[in-house]
Design a protein around this motif. Structure first.
Motif, PDB file in Angstrom:
ATOM      1  N   SER A   1       0.816  -1.216   0.000  1.00 57.44           N
ATOM      2  CA  SER A   1       0.000   0.000   0.000  1.00 57.44           C
ATOM      3  C   SER A   1       0.846   1.261   0.000  1.00 57.44           C
ATOM      4  O   SER A   1       0.397   2.320  -0.448  1.00 57.44           O
ATOM      5  CB  SER A   1      -0.935   0.005   1.210  1.00 57.44           C
ATOM      6  OG  SER A   1      -0.199   0.075   2.428  1.00 57.44           O
ATOM      7  N   ILE A   2       2.099   1.166   0.491  1.00 59.87           N
ATOM      8  CA  ILE A   2       2.981   2.334   0.501  1.00 59.87           C
ATOM      9  C   ILE A   2       4.259   2.097  -0.297  1.00 59.87           C
ATOM     10  O   ILE A   2       5.173   2.927  -0.284  1.00 59.87           O
ATOM     11  CB  ILE A   2       3.332   2.757   1.945  1.00 59.87           C
ATOM     12  CG1 ILE A   2       4.007   1.608   2.704  1.00 59.87           C
ATOM     13  CG2 ILE A   2       2.089   3.247   2.675  1.00 59.87           C
ATOM     14  CD1 ILE A   2       4.519   2.012   4.080  1.00 59.87           C
ATOM     15  N   GLY A   3       4.338   0.957  -0.980  1.00 55.63           N
ATOM     16  CA  GLY A   3       5.494   0.681  -1.835  1.00 55.63           C
ATOM     17  C   GLY A   3       6.788   0.480  -1.082  1.00 55.63           C
ATOM     18  O   GLY A   3       7.856   0.885  -1.561  1.00 55.63           O
ATOM     19  N   CYS A   4       6.724  -0.151   0.081  1.00 52.75           N
ATOM     20  CA  CYS A   4       7.920  -0.389   0.901  1.00 52.75           C
ATOM     21  C   CYS A   4       8.058  -1.866   1.228  1.00 52.75           C
ATOM     22  O   CYS A   4       7.119  -2.654   1.060  1.00 52.75           O
ATOM     23  CB  CYS A   4       7.845   0.400   2.209  1.00 52.75           C
ATOM     24  SG  CYS A   4       7.899   2.186   2.019  1.00 52.75           S
ATOM     25  N   SER A   5       9.235  -2.238   1.708  1.00 54.62           N
ATOM     26  CA  SER A   5       9.465  -3.604   2.173  1.00 54.62           C
ATOM     27  C   SER A   5      10.298  -3.548   3.447  1.00 54.62           C
ATOM     28  O   SER A   5      11.077  -2.618   3.654  1.00 54.62           O
ATOM     29  CB  SER A   5      10.174  -4.443   1.104  1.00 54.62           C
ATOM     30  OG  SER A   5      11.445  -3.891   0.807  1.00 54.62           O
ATOM     31  N   LEU A   6      10.113  -4.559   4.279  1.00 47.41           N
ATOM     32  CA  LEU A   6      10.856  -4.652   5.538  1.00 47.41           C
ATOM     33  C   LEU A   6      11.476  -6.038   5.638  1.00 47.41           C
ATOM     34  O   LEU A   6      10.766  -7.036   5.741  1.00 47.41           O
ATOM     35  CB  LEU A   6       9.928  -4.417   6.732  1.00 47.41           C
ATOM     36  CG  LEU A   6       9.353  -3.008   6.897  1.00 47.41           C
ATOM     37  CD1 LEU A   6       8.277  -3.003   7.961  1.00 47.41           C
ATOM     38  CD2 LEU A   6      10.464  -2.024   7.241  1.00 47.41           C
ATOM     39  N   ALA A   7      12.785  -6.106   5.570  1.00 52.74           N
ATOM     40  CA  ALA A   7      13.488  -7.371   5.736  1.00 52.74           C
ATOM     41  C   ALA A   7      13.629  -7.647   7.227  1.00 52.74           C
ATOM     42  O   ALA A   7      14.086  -6.785   7.986  1.00 52.74           O
ATOM     43  CB  ALA A   7      14.858  -7.319   5.079  1.00 52.74           C
ATOM     44  N   LEU A   8      13.227  -8.824   7.650  1.00 52.65           N
ATOM     45  CA  LEU A   8      13.318  -9.141   9.076  1.00 52.65           C
ATOM     46  C   LEU A   8      14.752  -9.044   9.577  1.00 52.65           C
ATOM     47  O   LEU A   8      14.992  -8.681  10.732  1.00 52.65           O
ATOM     48  CB  LEU A   8      12.752 -10.538   9.353  1.00 52.65           C
ATOM     49  CG  LEU A   8      11.260 -10.580   9.731  1.00 52.65           C
ATOM     50  CD1 LEU A   8      10.378 -10.260   8.533  1.00 52.65           C
ATOM     51  CD2 LEU A   8      10.875 -11.920  10.344  1.00 52.65           C
ATOM     52  N   ARG A   9      15.694  -9.354   8.724  1.00 56.74           N
ATOM     53  CA  ARG A   9      17.098  -9.258   9.133  1.00 56.74           C
ATOM     54  C   ARG A   9      17.465  -7.813   9.499  1.00 56.74           C
ATOM     55  O   ARG A   9      18.274  -7.575  10.392  1.00 56.74           O
ATOM     56  CB  ARG A   9      18.003  -9.785   8.018  1.00 56.74           C
ATOM     57  CG  ARG A   9      19.453  -9.995   8.439  1.00 56.74           C
ATOM     58  CD  ARG A   9      20.233 -10.700   7.355  1.00 56.74           C
ATOM     59  NE  ARG A   9      19.668 -11.998   7.018  1.00 56.74           N
ATOM     60  CZ  ARG A   9      19.864 -13.112   7.712  1.00 56.74           C
ATOM     61  NH1 ARG A   9      20.623 -13.068   8.803  1.00 56.74           N
ATOM     62  NH2 ARG A   9      19.322 -14.251   7.336  1.00 56.74           N
ATOM     63  N   ASP A  10      16.853  -6.857   8.824  1.00 59.90           N
ATOM     64  CA  ASP A  10      17.099  -5.450   9.141  1.00 59.90           C
ATOM     65  C   ASP A  10      16.292  -5.000  10.353  1.00 59.90           C
ATOM     66  O   ASP A  10      16.786  -4.235  11.192  1.00 59.90           O
ATOM     67  CB  ASP A  10      16.751  -4.571   7.935  1.00 59.90           C
ATOM     68  CG  ASP A  10      17.671  -4.829   6.753  1.00 59.90           C
ATOM     69  OD1 ASP A  10      18.817  -5.263   6.964  1.00 59.90           O
ATOM     70  OD2 ASP A  10      17.223  -4.607   5.607  1.00 59.90           O
TER      71      ASP A  10
END
Length: 208
Positions: free
Chosen positions: A183-192
């Motif tokens: 919905s906001i064009g982002c991603s979150l890597a769990l490692r980060d």
């Protein structure tokens, strides 16, 4: 003395039967510590530990970097959010607003239209955040995604609003997983997200 609780535990000996939203905001804007508000009661918030703070910063930093130059803003836990359907005033750990942010008044400190809300779970607040607060958040017409982020295990639960106004759940439990916030064009890597966080291998979550 106002009616003040910490997640249901009474803190004052003398209480008023009802605190108006206006009185809450007046007190809150003068207070040294943050409190939530619901149904005429003020609920004092406890401080956050090291893991909670690191995860919060990791989330905010990643989203802020990805949203540079876009029409969305990222706020930390000092941004108060009002759920207009039931009058809840609360402080999510991370908030994203897109388009023109809508605030309750000229103080510009109470957001009405969050697009994404993120809560970092703790032992003392998990049940409230997972059950009650989640149900309140879902009444926000502007909300498209809601994340619950664990701090005692590698886990992110992502709730996405569907066209029929139902919510789909996606559960991520590996450091190799990547949460897509479409919905906001982002991603979150769990490692980060869990950078510098060491999980106790013997930790066992309580039954929910």
């Amino acid at each position: 003395m106002v009616n003040c609780r910490v997640r249901g535990y009474q803190m004052s000996s003398k209480v008023l039967s009802y605190i108006s939203p206006e009185e809450y905001l007046r007190l809150e804007r003068q207070a040294e510590y943050k409190s939530e508000y619901l149904n005429g009661e003020i609920f004092a918030m406890t401080g956050a530990n090291r893991e909670h703070n690191l995860i919060s910063i990791n989330l905010s930093s990643s989203l802020s970097q990805q949203l540079k130059g876009k029409s969305c803003e990222v706020y930390g836990s000092d941004m108060r959010v009002k759920v207009t359907t039931n009058g809840l005033y609360t402080y999510p750990d991370v908030v994203v607003a897109c388009g023109e942010p809508d605030f309750e008044d000229d103080e510009i400190d109470t957001l009405l239209n969050p697009a994404v809300l993120i809560e970092i779970l703790s032992t003392s607040t998990e049940r409230y955040d997972r059950i009650a607060k989640t149900s309140y958040y879902r009444t926000l017409d502007s909300l498209t995604e809601h994340l619950l982020v664990a701090q005692h295990e590698y886990r992110i639960e992502q709730y996405i609003r569907q066209e029929d106004n139902l919510w789909s759940l996606f559960d991520y439990r590996s450091l190799n997983d990547i949460v897509q916030l479409q919905s906001i064009g982002c991603s979150l890597a769990l490692r980060d997200v869990y950078d510098r966080i060491e999980i106790d291998p013997d930790y066992r979550p309580k039954s929910r």
